[in-house]
Design a protein around this motif. Structure first.
Motif, PDB file in Angstrom:
ATOM      1  N   THR A   1     -12.582 -15.552 -11.017  1.00 49.78           N
ATOM      2  CA  THR A   1     -11.886 -14.636 -11.925  1.00 49.78           C
ATOM      3  C   THR A   1     -12.038 -13.181 -11.508  1.00 49.78           C
ATOM      4  N   ARG A   2     -12.719 -12.909 -10.407  1.00 54.11           N
ATOM      5  CA  ARG A   2     -13.015 -11.538  -9.968  1.00 54.11           C
ATOM      6  C   ARG A   2     -11.800 -10.836  -9.374  1.00 54.11           C
ATOM      7  N   GLY A   3     -10.891 -11.559  -8.740  1.00 56.90           N
ATOM      8  CA  GLY A   3      -9.775 -10.955  -8.030  1.00 56.90           C
ATOM      9  C   GLY A   3      -8.535 -10.758  -8.880  1.00 56.90           C
ATOM     10  N   LYS A   4      -7.432 -10.446  -8.177  1.00 54.99           N
ATOM     11  CA  LYS A   4      -6.158 -10.208  -8.841  1.00 54.99           C
ATOM     12  C   LYS A   4      -5.051 -11.133  -8.344  1.00 54.99           C
ATOM     13  N   HIS A   5      -5.282 -11.846  -7.256  1.00 55.62           N
ATOM     14  CA  HIS A   5      -4.257 -12.700  -6.655  1.00 55.62           C
ATOM     15  C   HIS A   5      -4.918 -13.764  -5.790  1.00 55.62           C
ATOM     16  N   ASP A   6      -4.104 -14.519  -5.069  1.00 60.06           N
ATOM     17  CA  ASP A   6      -4.629 -15.601  -4.220  1.00 60.06           C
ATOM     18  C   ASP A   6      -4.465 -15.302  -2.733  1.00 60.06           C
ATOM     19  N   GLY A   7      -4.300 -14.017  -2.401  1.00 60.94           N
ATOM     20  CA  GLY A   7      -4.122 -13.623  -1.007  1.00 60.94           C
ATOM     21  C   GLY A   7      -2.696 -13.256  -0.659  1.00 60.94           C
ATOM     22  N   ALA A   8      -1.794 -13.369  -1.632  1.00 56.00           N
ATOM     23  CA  ALA A   8      -0.396 -12.998  -1.423  1.00 56.00           C
ATOM     24  C   ALA A   8      -0.035 -11.860  -2.372  1.00 56.00           C
ATOM     25  N   VAL A   9       0.863 -10.987  -1.934  1.00 55.92           N
ATOM     26  CA  VAL A   9       1.360  -9.902  -2.779  1.00 55.92           C
ATOM     27  C   VAL A   9       2.890  -9.969  -2.815  1.00 55.92           C
ATOM     28  N   ILE A  10       3.455  -9.391  -3.852  1.00 55.34           N
ATOM     29  CA  ILE A  10       4.912  -9.355  -4.020  1.00 55.34           C
ATOM     30  C   ILE A  10       5.424  -7.985  -3.603  1.00 55.34           C
ATOM     31  N   GLU A  27       7.694  -5.157  -4.034  1.00 54.95           N
ATOM     32  CA  GLU A  27       8.484  -4.699  -5.180  1.00 54.95           C
ATOM     33  C   GLU A  27       9.943  -4.442  -4.817  1.00 54.95           C
ATOM     34  N   LYS A  28      10.203  -4.031  -3.588  1.00 56.16           N
ATOM     35  CA  LYS A  28      11.576  -3.746  -3.170  1.00 56.16           C
ATOM     36  C   LYS A  28      12.413  -5.013  -3.038  1.00 56.16           C
ATOM     37  N   SER A  29      11.892  -5.999  -2.344  1.00 60.46           N
ATOM     38  CA  SER A  29      12.667  -7.214  -2.071  1.00 60.46           C
ATOM     39  C   SER A  29      12.353  -8.358  -3.033  1.00 60.46           C
ATOM     40  N   GLY A  30      11.201  -8.293  -3.689  1.00 59.85           N
ATOM     41  CA  GLY A  30      10.777  -9.376  -4.567  1.00 59.85           C
ATOM     42  C   GLY A  30      10.168 -10.548  -3.814  1.00 59.85           C
ATOM     43  N   ALA A  31      10.092 -10.417  -2.499  1.00 58.66           N
ATOM     44  CA  ALA A  31       9.549 -11.500  -1.664  1.00 58.66           C
ATOM     45  C   ALA A  31       8.022 -11.480  -1.682  1.00 58.66           C
ATOM     46  N   SER A  32       7.447 -12.655  -1.574  1.00 61.31           N
ATOM     47  CA  SER A  32       6.001 -12.799  -1.494  1.00 61.31           C
ATOM     48  C   SER A  32       5.565 -12.717  -0.037  1.00 61.31           C
ATOM     49  N   HIS A  33       4.455 -12.009   0.207  1.00 66.59           N
ATOM     50  CA  HIS A  33       3.908 -11.925   1.558  1.00 66.59           C
ATOM     51  C   HIS A  33       2.450 -12.372   1.511  1.00 66.59           C
ATOM     52  N   ARG A  34       2.131 -13.431   2.250  1.00 65.43           N
ATOM     53  CA  ARG A  34       0.772 -13.975   2.242  1.00 65.43           C
ATOM     54  C   ARG A  34      -0.053 -13.376   3.374  1.00 65.43           C
ATOM     55  N   TYR A  35      -1.235 -12.842   3.017  1.00 62.66           N
ATOM     56  CA  TYR A  35      -2.171 -12.297   3.999  1.00 62.66           C
ATOM     57  C   TYR A  35      -3.325 -13.254   4.261  1.00 62.66           C
ATOM     58  N   PHE A  36      -3.715 -14.003   3.239  1.00 61.76           N
ATOM     59  CA  PHE A  36      -4.772 -15.004   3.368  1.00 61.76           C
ATOM     60  C   PHE A  36      -4.631 -15.970   2.201  1.00 61.76           C
ATOM     61  N   GLN A  37      -5.340 -17.075   2.246  1.00 68.37           N
ATOM     62  CA  GLN A  37      -5.255 -18.106   1.213  1.00 68.37           C
ATOM     63  C   GLN A  37      -6.586 -18.226   0.487  1.00 68.37           C
ATOM     64  N   CYS A  38      -6.537 -18.205  -0.839  1.00 69.66           N
ATOM     65  CA  CYS A  38      -7.736 -18.418  -1.653  1.00 69.66           C
ATOM     66  C   CYS A  38      -7.685 -19.796  -2.290  1.00 69.66           C
ATOM     67  N   SER A  59       0.832  -1.200   0.000  1.00 66.13           N
ATOM     68  CA  SER A  59       0.000   0.000   0.000  1.00 66.13           C
ATOM     69  C   SER A  59       0.867   1.250   0.000  1.00 66.13           C
ATOM     70  N   LYS A  60       0.448   2.265  -0.743  1.00 68.68           N
ATOM     71  CA  LYS A  60       1.158   3.554  -0.743  1.00 68.68           C
ATOM     72  C   LYS A  60       0.924   4.313   0.554  1.00 68.68           C
ATOM     73  N   GLN A  61      -0.146   3.984   1.252  1.00 67.65           N
ATOM     74  CA  GLN A  61      -0.468   4.592   2.542  1.00 67.65           C
ATOM     75  C   GLN A  61      -0.184   3.560   3.628  1.00 67.65           C
ATOM     76  N   GLU A  62       0.908   3.737   4.372  1.00 62.69           N
ATOM     77  CA  GLU A  62       1.326   2.757   5.368  1.00 62.69           C
ATOM     78  C   GLU A  62       0.282   2.477   6.437  1.00 62.69           C
ATOM     79  N   ASP A  63      -0.509   3.493   6.789  1.00 66.02           N
ATOM     80  CA  ASP A  63      -1.477   3.317   7.871  1.00 66.02           C
ATOM     81  C   ASP A  63      -2.880   2.959   7.379  1.00 66.02           C
ATOM     82  N   ALA A  64      -3.021   2.714   6.072  1.00 62.83           N
ATOM     83  CA  ALA A  64      -4.330   2.355   5.523  1.00 62.83           C
ATOM     84  C   ALA A  64      -4.722   0.940   5.945  1.00 62.83           C
ATOM     85  N   ILE A  65      -5.981   0.766   6.254  1.00 66.28           N
ATOM     86  CA  ILE A  65      -6.516  -0.552   6.583  1.00 66.28           C
ATOM     87  C   ILE A  65      -7.245  -1.081   5.348  1.00 66.28           C
TER      88      ILE A  65
END
Length: 94
Positions: A62-71, A73-84, A46-52
């Motif tokens: 097909t409605r979403g953009k991912h499976d609950g994980a985001v990459i 951009e700085k480190s290239g590491a994947s971070h999982r928030y939830f599982q779809c 998120s561009k806003q660190e304190d955004a919820i």
């Protein structure tokens, strides 16, 4: 009746959001798409660190953009928030 947060009071706005929504709650967007809340909180990309954000697993795979994980951009590491169940059925909304 729910109380509205005072404009500019980020803590109160976040507290209000966390009370209004809960993990496992069923939701519907303005287009009628239905899904289940899987995550509530900040998101690394998120561009806003304190955004919820609310992480949703959509019923339409097909409605979403991912499976609950985001990459990160700085480190290239994947971070999982939830599982779809499907690769493109998750998204974050404010």
């Amino acid at each position: 009746k729910r109380e509205e947060a005072a404009p500019g009071n980020k803590f109160q706005e976040q507290l209000t959001m966390s009370i209004e929504y809960s993990i496992g709650q069923r939701v519907r967007d303005d287009n009628g798409s239905r899904g289940t809340i899987r995550y509530i909180g900040p998101v690394l990309t998120s561009k806003q660190e304190d955004a919820i954000w609310i992480g949703i697993e959509w019923d339409d795979e097909t409605r979403g953009k991912h499976d609950g994980a985001v990459i990160d951009e700085k480190s290239g590491a994947s971070h999982r928030y939830f599982q779809c169940a499907h690769a493109n059925s998750g998204s974050f909304v404010k």
